[in-house]
Design an enzyme around this catalytic site. Sequence first.
Site, PDB file in Angstrom:
ATOM      1  N   ASP A 200       1.133  -1.510   0.059  1.00 54.32           N
ATOM      2  CA  ASP A 200       0.071  -0.119  -0.045  1.00 54.32           C
ATOM      3  C   ASP A 200       0.532   1.576   0.398  1.00 54.32           C
ATOM      4  O   ASP A 200      -0.241   2.845   0.370  1.00 54.32           O
ATOM      5  CB  ASP A 200      -0.536  -0.150   1.323  1.00 54.32           C
ATOM      6  CG  ASP A 200      -0.584   0.041   2.282  1.00 54.32           C
ATOM      7  OD1 ASP A 200       1.126  -0.162   2.624  1.00 54.32           O
ATOM      8  OD2 ASP A 200      -0.671  -0.089   3.587  1.00 54.32           O
ATOM      9  N   GLU A 201       2.055   1.307  -0.451  1.00 52.42           N
ATOM     10  CA  GLU A 201       2.775   2.021  -0.095  1.00 52.42           C
ATOM     11  C   GLU A 201       3.810   2.284  -1.350  1.00 52.42           C
ATOM     12  O   GLU A 201       4.408   0.638  -1.188  1.00 52.42           O
ATOM     13  CB  GLU A 201       3.713   2.351   0.884  1.00 52.42           C
ATOM     14  CG  GLU A 201       4.132   3.529   1.259  1.00 52.42           C
ATOM     15  CD  GLU A 201       5.170   3.227   2.952  1.00 52.42           C
ATOM     16  OE1 GLU A 201       5.637   4.237   3.042  1.00 52.42           O
ATOM     17  OE2 GLU A 201       5.208   2.439   3.219  1.00 52.42           O
TER      18      GLU A 201
END
Length: 454
Positions: free
Chosen positions: A105-106
Amino acid sequence: MRAAPTILHLDMDAFFAAAEQASKPSLRGKPVVVGGLGPRGVVATASYEARRFGVHSAMPMGQARRLAPNAAYLVPRFAFYRSISDQVMELLRRLSPLVEPLSLDEAFVDLEAGGVADDSAGARAAGERLRVDILATTGLTGSVGLAGAKMIAKIASEEAKPDGLVLIEPGTERELLGPRSVRILPGVGPATGEHLRRAGMVTVADLAEAGEDELVRLLGRAHGTSLHRMAQGHDDRPVVAERDAKSVSVEDTFDVDLHDRVRIRSEVERLAERCVGRLRASGHSGRTIVLKVRRYDFSTLTRSETLRGPTDDPGVVREAAGRLLEAVDTTGGVRLLGVGVSGLADYTQEDLFAQAEAEAAERPAEEAAPEGADEAEEAPTAVTEGAERVWAPGHDVRHDAHGAGWVQGSGVGRVTVRFEEPWSGPGRVRTFAVDDPELHPSEPLPLVRGDAAA
């Protein structure tokens, strides 16, 4: 450092929990906690509603339940999260060939390398378009930070949460960092932070004023020099498109301490098999076998053995892990075991005949079970144990009469299911026998109607 804020950092908002809320209308706006649900489980992600009660990532699940007893507690669906992550990463790659994923998610993105921005206005426009595209594609929100350096871009995205965008103009870094805690800098964890606090350095400004020589004296040359540069806002690290895996590992935490030496040995062998499965799936072999043992008193021991050449032979890894275990005292009990392989390569130097023989011996078992079925993070929604099926809270099901739903809970031979879809309103709840022939495990539905990926 760049003269324009063309390094973008994206961080999806409470990713696992947000994905669960998006797929389950009845949980929207309510506290949701995703993680291991056993006695020693930990929180993977908590929704913002749960965070208001003090729940946060890496917290023991027991503590989370005490803080937020009425939250929904769900088992992670990693395959589902990966499918959403793939969609997000594809959007990032449309912006630039230089995308550096840090996790599901990053990621960092070099907007300049993609030719989509060379000044503040262009960077802001690209960031806003990205946020709109992510929402339209996945139904989820992400926060964007823009700056002239990776460290500052990451700080900016944290300030933007949730669902925002913050741009920090190059040249303002020292003013921004000065009053912040030293813990905001990369590489400053709890131990280093406490060491600096005892030396009278609490803020980033304190580090800058202390000078490089003092930080080198306290932390060593490499860490001290790096920290002094970052305290002044200097971060020249480039966005790196490919982040090669340095190791492959698996580990399990046990609900009850293991004392039986034979059982411990069998668990290590099982972990070694799983580790080799991941190793082969990644297309690698490795030279160094690593054993991790966390004992009853939380002390953690790591032992390693380096082979003469890279291997992906399960027998070789299993035997090496067993030899390492022989040198570890487990008499007080073991709460966690892990096996890993490092020193990765894309070839092997082991005896090919021995490896072929081992593969032939394993083939019947591989044909009897789907690939990865023994891995916890890829576990199916339900597994058969004798005559009784076990259903994981939060996982997807489909009923022949009632359609798609998800498991709210199970026990005493019953399973409770809420029937709803991502684009419906909150659905009805029904209870069935765990062996109901009309109830089946199911694949996750897409979060956006008409999206084939999930």
